[in-house]
Design a protein around this motif. Structure first.
Motif, short mmCIF file in Angstrom:
data_model
loop_
_atom_site.label_atom_id
_atom_site.label_comp_id
_atom_site.label_asym_id
_atom_site.label_seq_id
_atom_site.Cartn_x
_atom_site.Cartn_y
_atom_site.Cartn_z
N ALA A 194 -42.14 -17.38 20.35
CA ALA A 194 -41.79 -16.55 19.20
C ALA A 194 -41.65 -15.08 19.55
O ALA A 194 -41.00 -14.33 18.83
CB ALA A 194 -42.84 -16.72 18.10
N GLU A 229 -39.40 -26.19 12.24
CA GLU A 229 -40.58 -26.36 13.07
C GLU A 229 -40.19 -26.07 14.51
O GLU A 229 -39.44 -26.82 15.11
CB GLU A 229 -41.06 -27.81 12.95
CG GLU A 229 -42.44 -28.07 13.48
CD GLU A 229 -43.52 -27.42 12.65
OE1 GLU A 229 -44.48 -26.94 13.24
OE2 GLU A 229 -43.39 -27.38 11.40
N PRO A 230 -40.64 -24.95 15.07
CA PRO A 230 -40.27 -24.70 16.47
C PRO A 230 -41.11 -25.53 17.44
O PRO A 230 -42.31 -25.68 17.24
CB PRO A 230 -40.55 -23.21 16.64
CG PRO A 230 -41.52 -22.85 15.59
CD PRO A 230 -41.46 -23.88 14.50
N PHE A 275 -42.31 -25.32 21.08
CA PHE A 275 -42.33 -24.29 22.11
C PHE A 275 -42.42 -24.88 23.51
O PHE A 275 -42.62 -26.07 23.69
CB PHE A 275 -43.52 -23.35 21.88
CG PHE A 275 -43.37 -22.51 20.65
CD1 PHE A 275 -42.34 -21.60 20.55
CD2 PHE A 275 -44.25 -22.65 19.59
CE1 PHE A 275 -42.20 -20.81 19.42
CE2 PHE A 275 -44.12 -21.87 18.45
CZ PHE A 275 -43.09 -20.95 18.36
N TYR A 322 -47.40 -17.38 13.53
CA TYR A 322 -47.63 -18.06 14.81
C TYR A 322 -48.98 -17.73 15.45
O TYR A 322 -49.28 -18.20 16.55
CB TYR A 322 -46.51 -17.73 15.80
CG TYR A 322 -45.16 -18.16 15.28
CD1 TYR A 322 -44.83 -19.51 15.20
CD2 TYR A 322 -44.24 -17.23 14.84
CE1 TYR A 322 -43.61 -19.91 14.70
CE2 TYR A 322 -43.01 -17.63 14.34
CZ TYR A 322 -42.71 -18.97 14.28
OH TYR A 322 -41.51 -19.38 13.78
N GLY A 323 -49.76 -16.91 14.79
CA GLY A 323 -51.06 -16.58 15.34
C GLY A 323 -51.02 -15.72 16.59
O GLY A 323 -52.00 -15.63 17.32
N VAL A 324 -49.86 -15.10 16.86
CA VAL A 324 -49.75 -14.28 18.07
C VAL A 324 -50.15 -12.86 17.75
O VAL A 324 -49.56 -12.22 16.88
CB VAL A 324 -48.30 -14.28 18.60
CG1 VAL A 324 -48.20 -13.42 19.84
CG2 VAL A 324 -47.87 -15.70 18.90
N GLU A 325 -51.17 -12.37 18.42
CA GLU A 325 -51.58 -10.99 18.21
C GLU A 325 -51.15 -10.13 19.38
O GLU A 325 -51.37 -10.48 20.52
CB GLU A 325 -53.10 -10.91 18.03
CG GLU A 325 -53.48 -10.88 16.56
CD GLU A 325 -54.96 -10.70 16.37
OE1 GLU A 325 -55.38 -9.57 16.13
OE2 GLU A 325 -55.69 -11.70 16.48
N PRO A 360 -47.33 -21.71 28.49
CA PRO A 360 -45.91 -21.96 28.26
C PRO A 360 -45.50 -21.94 26.79
O PRO A 360 -44.36 -21.64 26.48
CB PRO A 360 -45.69 -23.36 28.86
CG PRO A 360 -47.02 -23.96 29.00
CD PRO A 360 -48.01 -22.84 29.11
N ALA A 361 -46.41 -22.24 25.88
CA ALA A 361 -46.01 -22.30 24.48
C ALA A 361 -45.96 -20.91 23.84
O ALA A 361 -44.90 -20.44 23.47
CB ALA A 361 -46.93 -23.22 23.70
N GLN A 362 -47.10 -20.26 23.73
CA GLN A 362 -47.11 -18.99 23.02
C GLN A 362 -47.50 -17.81 23.90
O GLN A 362 -47.70 -16.71 23.41
CB GLN A 362 -48.05 -19.06 21.81
CG GLN A 362 -47.51 -19.90 20.68
CD GLN A 362 -46.33 -19.24 19.97
OE1 GLN A 362 -45.58 -18.47 20.56
NE2 GLN A 362 -46.15 -19.56 18.71
N TYR A 404 -47.37 -31.66 24.66
CA TYR A 404 -47.37 -30.85 23.45
C TYR A 404 -46.09 -31.07 22.63
O TYR A 404 -46.12 -31.23 21.42
CB TYR A 404 -47.56 -29.39 23.86
CG TYR A 404 -47.06 -28.42 22.85
CD1 TYR A 404 -47.72 -28.29 21.63
CD2 TYR A 404 -45.94 -27.64 23.10
CE1 TYR A 404 -47.26 -27.41 20.69
CE2 TYR A 404 -45.48 -26.76 22.16
CZ TYR A 404 -46.13 -26.65 20.95
OH TYR A 404 -45.65 -25.80 20.02
N GLN A 405 -44.96 -31.10 23.32
CA GLN A 405 -43.69 -31.25 22.60
C GLN A 405 -43.57 -32.63 21.95
O GLN A 405 -43.10 -32.75 20.83
CB GLN A 405 -42.52 -31.00 23.55
CG GLN A 405 -42.43 -29.53 23.98
CD GLN A 405 -41.27 -29.25 24.91
OE1 GLN A 405 -40.74 -30.17 25.52
NE2 GLN A 405 -40.89 -28.00 25.03
N GLN A 428 -45.64 -32.76 18.84
CA GLN A 428 -45.09 -32.01 17.72
C GLN A 428 -43.87 -32.71 17.11
O GLN A 428 -43.76 -32.82 15.89
CB GLN A 428 -44.71 -30.62 18.21
CG GLN A 428 -44.78 -29.63 17.08
CD GLN A 428 -44.43 -28.24 17.55
OE1 GLN A 428 -44.10 -28.02 18.71
NE2 GLN A 428 -44.51 -27.29 16.65
N VAL A 486 -43.40 -34.41 13.19
CA VAL A 486 -42.33 -34.15 12.23
C VAL A 486 -41.63 -35.45 11.86
O VAL A 486 -41.33 -35.71 10.70
CB VAL A 486 -41.33 -33.13 12.82
CG1 VAL A 486 -40.19 -32.92 11.85
CG2 VAL A 486 -42.04 -31.82 13.10
N ILE A 514 -55.11 -19.00 20.36
CA ILE A 514 -54.06 -19.90 19.88
C ILE A 514 -54.32 -21.31 20.40
O ILE A 514 -54.41 -21.54 21.61
CB ILE A 514 -52.68 -19.39 20.35
CG1 ILE A 514 -52.47 -17.97 19.82
CG2 ILE A 514 -51.58 -20.31 19.87
CD1 ILE A 514 -51.27 -17.28 20.36
#
Lengths: 370, 671
Positions: free
Chosen positions: A171, A190-191, A193, A366-369, B190-192, B455-456, B459, B463, B541
């Motif tokens: 994000a 829904e992304p 990642f 996204y909870g990213v700080e 890798p995700a966030q 993870y992917q 998710q 959905v 996260i």
């Protein structure tokens, strides 16, 4: 669109004229830059990404063309300095260890600008210090699978009831622009990642795992258009392009496609406005119209800046450039001089309210700080 | 597409194009460059192609392609030299070759191993090109059949090789693989993008590079061990002319070579698994499918033939996603796409519909390059194999130089050397206490894929469940491809359990003696695991911490079980293997005294930068440690540095600087 065409044609004409005169005199603009001569020198273009990435390819596309146009025809080599999301290379360029003698340039991309704009603690560089000599624009197109595309074409609002999966690189990356656009439209996206590049997103779309995707213009032209022609994909919207006054207009490469702004107006019944829209626009500009730039370091002489601006200008106006760049770069302004300066300003300066909005959104959603 | 009406003429056209003398010349130039670059560990297709790109612009497309493909195609051929002769993985594609190739060199059979490797490379390369010819026309739906669930299964298939390569103790293998995964997960998530275990340094933000981990785990322990013994690599007689036997070896194992080539093509074709695991899968497959496994790890020629067949075949397979989808399967393919753009072509479906002749030019170049490259290498192998007869202390400085230079390709700072030595120490102790290093490496290589795909899948499945209920979910998770892969994994695990690979070259019972060393090492690994867990559990996260936390917990659990077993078993159990009481018992020097030389090079680099430190290091080492005269020491130092500077100059590489460079601005190569 009109502006861009005009811009292109006008400047092409001017420069073609200038280049023609220069060439016929056998001077190739050397008379104007007599003092700068790179004969036998090596010019290093620092790319803060790995070999093979988008910015690397873009830099390597330009390197030989720039070399041809510089006085004395130096060798122009690309040096990759990847690390820490491109901030390592950018910090190096700012560290004072790089001489402002015109032999070192820096290639920056949206991925270098986003951490700068978002106040990433790793950033020790300041765009205000640098002198822009080339700014390359690009655009982006969001597209849908055939069934959703048909629904969308019948009624754009129908998308608000759908559930979307979108393959994303993260994000806080360039994907911020599409993710925020989807959200402002009111879509439920829904992304997923962890993607390594936009190519992975396209594959997910082709395999039916994602049902919305976006690609930058060049990738859309070469890799999504065939899918559109086969009836497997339907374009949804482009992000748009920027006119001289800083307004968002239709993308010159995709004049028949509505922009995000138009779709928003259609869906919500009114033009977008307010903080969220301004924030989206600011990051859109940094990510697309002002995505890739070449800089000289702090302290470069005006003469040197002019030499490079003219060389890039001449390179973009060579006869074969249009054909080669259409494939690679799309039909976008390759700006030099004052226009590049304006792009740099718009792409690297974001007002505080927009910034606070984005930071708040990243945290809440996204909870990213940061 | 009609193969006979469209493809065959294009194939013919391409053939006549590539056979034009000028294009052949460029192909040979590419091959020679590729061979020269491939010999250097850490340098590969990325470095080589980047060097070519400035010349590609403006070239005739066929000549340009011949040049680029010639270079890429032979990298996995010549990287074998370092793997077999020195025990240094020549590139990520020949790590597994070290396992048996180097022991063969130690036995004096380097020429045989090399020639078998090159014949296998040749076969694999030709097989890859042949498959590519037809497959490129029909590959699109097949590539698309591999969705994320299938990619996850493929990753699991790779991980199932841990069972085969775990050696005498499966428990140690699982812990090693878990540690590999934990270390592979260091850096930006890798995700966030949460920072993980990076000690707030920029160096660890991008994680450790495979080149550092591969060299640290394999090359450093081998070099240090040999240096402690002060002898040439080959302890027996050197057979300079074993090349004929190597070719015979290949012929006797041609079906193995075919199977491994096939594996290489398949893994190359599917974007998402990454090329660096191909050789391990091929090696694991080799061990699984042959009858007598007692010689693996000690110099079984089949352990060379398997991986070497697969890594050249992979290049052919890897061109499929590169050309059809514009999705590079490796770094060098990414640069290759950049080269195509300079020649005026864009990778994508039109490579088949409009530019089929160009695509076939690439295929022919690939096949021809493999023939020329393997031919040259076989021709040279007899002579080069004699390197193994040189007393090791004379060879060592050159090897230190090569692995340091290779490590610097990671991030171009002295920290690369610090990381290399750090991982090297881990590798040394893993070797000493017989922990399976291949299992560690497989975990490291597959960490990212394992995390991201898990993870992917979760998710997307969620959905689907929300949208289409249970049916939609099953529809997504269960596919024909997936079921086939599951069966393959089950068979692989079964064969792995049946065919055990023994790491130890000395009977384990002879080399045990004390519980203390092995237990302290295990405890230190567990302490690292606990520290790691404490760090990653603090991440905010959730999706960024699930994977490392899970891996750390599993590893710690197995570690606790191992410690319990260690308490209960007598000290003669193979679990307490210690090479200091086995094959290293008679070494004339200690490990730390030997490693100190390399640490000295690091310290010098931090102060004066790499080039000055290396000059001093080499001179002193040749004179004091190898016992050469000042005259010969200087001559060898100058020679080594010249080669290094030529390569680095051609590839436009800088050397890391130290304190001196912080204070003064120095010209290249001292920067």
């Amino acid at each position: 669109m009109q502006w861009s065409k005009k811009f292109n044609r006008r400047s092409v004409m001017q420069a073609a004229g200038a280049a023609a005169i220069g060439l016929s005199l056998g001077l190739s603009g050397a008379s104007a830059q007599a003092a700068v001569d790179f004969s036998g020198e090596t010019v290093t273009l620092i790319v803060p990404f790995k070999e093979g990435g988008g910015t690397d390819k873009w830099a390597r596309f330009y390197a030989p063309r720039l070399a041809e146009q510089l006085p004395g025809k130096p060798a122009v080599v690309v040096k990759n300095m990847p690390g820490a999301g491109s901030t390592k290379g950018a910090n190096h360029f700012s560290s004072g260890r790089v001489d402002a003698d015109g032999l070192t340039l820096f290639a920056s991309s949206g991925s270098t600008q986003f951490p700068y704009l978002l106040g990433d603690p790793r950033v020790k560089y300041d765009y205000a210090d640098w002198n822009v000599v080339l700014a390359s624009s690009t655009g982006g197109v969001a597209y849908l699978p055939a069934d959703l595309g048909a629904k969308y074409n019948a009624d754009p609002k129908s998308l608000l009831n759908e559930q979307f999966i979108y393959g994303s690189q993260g994000a806080t990356k360039l994907d911020l622009v599409p993710l925020l656009a989807f959200e402002l439209l009111g879509m439920q996206v829904e992304p997923v990642f962890g993607l390594k590049g936009r190519g992975d997103g396209r594959l997910m779309f082709e395999r039916g795992e994602a049902n919305i995707d976006y690609q930058t213009s060049s990738a859309y032209l070469s890799k999504v258009m065939p899918l559109v022609n086969e009836g497997k994909a339907v374009p949804m919207m482009s992000w748009g392009a920027l006119d001289e006054q800083g307004n968002i207009v239709r993308d010159p490469t995709f004049p028949d496609m509505p922009t995000f702004k138009e779709v928003y107006t259609q869906v919500h019944g009114k033009e977008p406005f307010g903080t969220a829209w301004e924030a989206w626009k600011a990051f859109f500009i940094a990510g697309f119209p002002a995505q890739k730039m070449v800089f000289l370091p702090k302290g470069a002489s005006q003469e040197m800046i002019d030499t490079y601006s003219n060389a890039f200008k001449a390179a973009t106006q060579k006869a074969d450039f249009a054909e080669a760049s259409k494939k690679r770069l799309g039909m976008y302004p390759q700006a030099t001089g004052a226009t590049a300066e304006a792009f740099k300003k718009r792409g690297t300066e974001v007002d505080q309210t927009a910034l606070d909005y984005i930071k708040g959104w990243l945290k809440d959603r996204y909870g990213v700080e940061l | 597409m009609d193969f006979f009406a469209t493809a065959l003429p294009a194939l013919g056209d391409a053939f006549s194009l590539i056979l034009a003398p000028e294009n052949l010349m460029y192909l040979v130039i590419g091959v020679v460059l590729g061979l020269s670059i491939g010999v250097f560990p850490g340098l590969g297709g990325i470095a080589g192609l980047s060097m070519l790109l400035p010349f590609i612009y403006g070239m005739d497309p066929v000549a340009g392609l011949a040049l680029m493909v010639g270079l890429v195609a032979v990298i996995p051929t010549s990287d074998t030299f370092a793997s077999v002769l020195m025990g240094i993985p020549g590139s990520s594609a020949s790590q597994a070759t070290v396992l048996d190739g180097f022991p063969l060199a130690k036995k004096g059979q380097a020429a045989r191993a090399l020639s078998a490797a090159f014949t296998s490379s040749l076969f694999g390369g030709l097989f890859g090109a042949a498959i590519l010819t037809v497959f490129v026309l029909i590959a699109r739906p097949i590539v698309l059949a591999f969705g994320i669930p299938e990619l996850l299964l493929l990753t699991l298939f790779g991980l199932s090789m841990v069972g085969v390569l775990a050696g005498t103790s499966l428990l140690k293998g699982l812990i090693a693989a878990g540690l590999g995964m934990m270390i592979g997960a260091i850096g930006e998530a890798p995700a966030q993008g949460s920072p993980r275990m990076d000690m707030e340094t920029w160096y660890l933000q991008d994680g450790l590079a495979l080149v550092i981990v591969g060299l640290g785990i394999f090359a450093i322990p081998e070099i240090i061990t040999l240096l402690r013994q002060d002898k040439p690599i080959a302890k027996g007689a050197v057979l300079g002319n074993g090349w004929r036997q190597g070719m015979q070896d290949w012929w006797l194992n041609k079906w193995l070579s075919l199977r491994c080539s096939f594996l290489g093509v398949v893994i190359g074709v599917i974007p998402g698994l990454g090329g660096s695991v191909v050789d391990w899968i091929a090696y694991g497959h080799t061990v699984q499918t042959v009858k007598d496994t007692s010689d693996f790890g000690k110099g079984d020629i089949r352990g060379v033939i398997g991986p070497e067949s697969s890594n050249n075949a992979k290049e052919g397979g890897g061109l499929v996603p590169t050309l059809l989808f514009g999705i590079p399967g490796s770094g060098s393919m990414a640069v290759f796409i950049g080269g195509l753009i300079l020649l005026g072509y864009e990778a994508g479906p039109q490579m088949i519909t409009n530019d089929l002749d160009i695509t076939y030019t690439i295929v022919w170049s690939l096949a021809l390059a493999n023939v020329v490259g393997a031919g040259l290498c076989i021709f040279l192998s007899g002579g080069i194999a004699r390197l193994t007869a040189i007393p090791f202390p004379t060879l060592a400085p050159f090897l230190f130089m090569m692995i340091a230079f290779a490590a610097f390709q990671s991030k171009q700072t002295p920290w690369d050397l610090v990381a290399l030595i750090g991982v090297g120490i881990l590798g040394l102790y893993m070797r000493r206490f017989e922990w399976p290093r291949p299992a560690f490496l497989i975990g490291f290589v597959l960490a990212d894929q394992a995390e991201v795909y898990t993870y992917q899948v979760t998710q997307i499945a969620n959905v689907r469940l929300k949208l289409k209920g249970m049916e939609g979910l099953m529809d997504y998770l269960i596919s024909t491809t997936g079921i086939i892969l599951l069966v393959i994994i089950v068979v692989s695990v079964y064969l792995g359990a049946k065919n055990k690979f023994k790491l130890s070259s000395v009977a384990a019972e002879q080399s045990t003696g004390s519980k203390r060393g092995p237990m302290i090492f295990t405890l230190m690994l567990m302490a690292f695991g606990a520290l790691y867990l404490q760090q990653v559990i603090a991440i905010n996260i959730i999706i960024d911490k699930v994977f490392p936390v899970t891996m750390a917990c599993i590893t710690l659990f197995f570690g606790a079980v191992l410690l319990l077993r260690m308490r209960m078993l007598p000290e003669t159990a193979s679990i307490f293997a210690d090479t200091e009481r086995g094959e290293d018992l008679n070494a004339t020097r200690t490990m730390w005294a030997t490693l100190a030389w390399f640490i000295g090079l690091l310290a010098g680099t931090l102060i004066t930068g790499f080039i000055i430190a290396l000059t001093v290091f080499m001179l002193v080492f040749f004179r004091l440690r190898a016992g050469l005269s000042w005259y010969r020491s200087s001559a060898l130092t100058v020679m080594s540095l010249t080669i290094l500077l030529i390569i680095a100059g051609a590839l436009n590489r800088d050397f890391p600087g130290g304190l001196l460079q912080e204070m003064f601005k120095l010209p290249w190569p001292f920067t």
